[in-house]
Design a protein around this motif. Structure first.
Motif, mmCIF file in Angstrom:
data_model
loop_
_atom_site.group_PDB
_atom_site.id
_atom_site.type_symbol
_atom_site.label_atom_id
_atom_site.label_comp_id
_atom_site.label_asym_id
_atom_site.label_seq_id
_atom_site.Cartn_x
_atom_site.Cartn_y
_atom_site.Cartn_z
ATOM 1 N N ARG A 386 0.839 -1.207 0.000
ATOM 2 C CA ARG A 386 0.000 0.000 0.000
ATOM 3 C C ARG A 386 0.870 1.252 0.000
ATOM 4 O O ARG A 386 0.581 2.226 -0.713
ATOM 5 N N LEU A 390 1.056 4.337 -2.686
ATOM 6 C CA LEU A 390 0.958 5.743 -2.285
ATOM 7 C C LEU A 390 2.171 6.527 -2.784
ATOM 8 O O LEU A 390 2.042 7.685 -3.204
ATOM 9 N N ASP A 394 -0.842 6.443 -6.597
ATOM 10 C CA ASP A 394 -2.013 5.671 -7.016
ATOM 11 C C ASP A 394 -2.819 5.287 -5.778
ATOM 12 O O ASP A 394 -2.651 4.209 -5.202
ATOM 13 N N THR A 395 -3.720 6.151 -5.358
ATOM 14 C CA THR A 395 -4.504 5.905 -4.142
ATOM 15 C C THR A 395 -5.520 4.787 -4.342
ATOM 16 O O THR A 395 -5.852 4.075 -3.397
ATOM 17 N N ALA A 398 -3.703 1.627 -3.847
ATOM 18 C CA ALA A 398 -3.353 1.517 -2.433
ATOM 19 C C ALA A 398 -4.510 0.929 -1.635
ATOM 20 O O ALA A 398 -4.321 0.047 -0.788
#
Length: 485
Positions: A386, A390, A394-395, A398
């Motif tokens: 994750r 981040l 790229d949320t 994540a």
């Protein structure tokens, strides 16, 4: 945002916690390397034999620690809702050399109770964040009160040459400090030690054009802890800690066995009723001018001696039975195997002509031990992936990775024939080829390459591919009929 004074105070507090942990970490690492000090049951044995066995160690700790690590292999991560492993995450994993370094991280956790993974952006390649496993003797994480997962701050502290460095990671910024390395102060007065402490306090590190503190664009503490056998309200437990006492006992028994072998493994003969024989001393003319005692050590080596006298008698002490020591040593090694769920054949070094099923049963404890570590390490590795997403900005990925799962290589040890037979049967009941390739142990990148190769084969020979598909469908239909029956 924290002020400089607040950041320095937080570094000092976290360093104190790190200093508290280091003695246990150094002890366990020493036992893994086989450099542990020999413990003695009596002061007399230490006095006469301490130097002789100072560097001796029959190191079972290393076997216990290596046994699960050699079966901990990460094949990738599968985000929630995805049909296959994420190839981009695997690329970043490989680009950082984590296929090898992850083994060092897992070994560190098994030895010391925990290890850490650090993720940070890469200015030279924004698409490939820097990811590294960190030593438990250099890192510490502070959590929110009442939480075992919500991170408030993290510290990495290390020495290089004549200076010490500290990097404080906060959710919104990163502070970097350094100071002169601490030297010996045993000969200094309290006043001079106070001066050294003041001059040696943490100060912001010169970072050139890079700001200090540096903003943290990820919005979270970029370090994650991998605990080994975690507890609800205590430090995680090392696999090594429970072996230390028995390892000390085994080393002492070996030292005693060697001593007994040297002194009492042969029958000892004694002579009573006779004086120590003497050798005459002659002058240049051959006349006897005196005498000197015989060199008993030389006769002990030659195994020959003559005594004269009316009441001379010889007696014999029976040789020591060394089997007593070896039986106790075998019991000690068996205790280590039972306590750590390490297969006996890993420790005893003996392989008997047993069946494959019996061998699998003997390794059941180790397999379960590995699967437990996969559960706890997997939770931390999902958070690490994750953080990678981040760092890439790229949320969405994540969030998907946080709820996904880590793909591990099979914890059980099987022969190629056993694996092929199992996969063939799974294929016959309908398991997809791509899933079987992952189960076989291929990485997501290798599976992607394999699927491309398979597609090219189908394009080059569509008739053969159609025939193979018909054969597979026929076999699957027969398997379904057998299952229904």
């Amino acid at each position: 945002m924290a002020t400089e004074e607040e950041a320095r105070r937080l570094v000092a507090l976290l360093e104190d916690e790190l200093r508290r942990r280091r003695p246990g970490i150094e002890r366990n690492n020493g036992y893994y390397r086989g450099t542990q000090p020999l413990k003695f049951a009596s002061e007399q044995f230490r006095k006469f034999h301490g130097d002789r066995y100072r560097d001796f160690a029959d190191n079972w700790v290393q076997v216990v620690a290596d046994a699960p690590v050699e079966r901990l292999t990460v094949n990738g991560v599968q985000p929630v809702g995805a049909e296959r492993a994420d190839v981009e995450s695997s690329r970043v994993w490989q680009a950082n050399g984590l296929d090898a370094d992850s083994q060092l991280g897992f070994l560190g956790a098994v030895n010391t109770g925990r290890t850490f993974a650090l993720v940070w952006g890469n200015p030279s390649d924004p698409s490939t964040p820097k990811v590294s496993f960190e030593d438990s003797g250099q890192c510490v994480i502070a959590y929110e009160p009442g939480s075992r997962t919500d991170r408030r701050a993290a510290l990495k502290c290390w020495a290089d040459g004549d200076r010490e460095y500290a990097t404080l990671f906060l959710p919104d910024e990163v502070w970097k400090f350094d100071r002169p390395a601490a030297g010996s102060a045993d000969h200094k007065s309290a006043q001079l030690r106070a001066v050294d402490e003041e001059l040696g306090s943490w100060a912001p590190r010169a970072t050139g054009d890079e700001p200090n503190p540096q903003p943290n664009p990820m919005g979270v503490v970029p370090m994650v802890e991998l605990p080994n056998r975690p507890m609800l309200n205590a430090d995680p437990i090392s696999d090594v800690s429970g072996v230390v006492a028995m390892q000390d006992a085994i080393n002492l028994l070996w030292a005693q066995l060697f001593t007994a072998s040297d002194y009492a493994s042969f029958p000892q003969r004694i002579v009573t009723g006779a004086e120590v024989p003497e050798i005459p001393i002659l002058d240049d003319s051959g006349a006897i001018v005196g005498s000197r005692p015989v060199d008993l050590e030389k006769f002990a080596v030659d195994r020959v001696m003559f005594f004269t006298g009316d009441n001379v008698r010889t007696s014999e002490w029976t040789a020591a039975n060394l089997d007593t020591y070896t039986r106790v040593l075998e019991v000690g090694v068996g205790h280590i195997a039972a306590q750590t769920r390490t297969p006996q054949h890993y420790l005893a070094g003996k392989m008997t002509n047993i069946s494959g099923d019996a061998l699998i049963a003997a390794e059941t404890g180790l397999v379960k031990r590995v699967e437990e570590k996969q559960t706890w390490f997997g939770q931390a590795l999902r958070e690490m992936f994750r953080l990678i997403a981040l760092a890439q900005g790229d949320t969405a990925k994540a969030a998907a990775v946080a709820g996904g799962r880590i793909l591990w290589a099979d914890a059980e040890s099987r022969s190629q024939a056993q694996m092929a037979d199992a996969l063939t049967k799974l294929r016959q009941v309908g398991f997809p080829f791509e899933w079987l390739a992952l189960k076989y142990g291929l990485t997501p990148i290798e599976v992607a390459d394999l699927m491309s190769m398979k597609q090219r084969e189908m394009d080059l020979d569509p008739l053969g591919a159609a025939t193979a598909l018909m054969v597979h469908d026929s076999g699957q239909g027969q398997a379904d009929t057998e299952l229904a029956a």
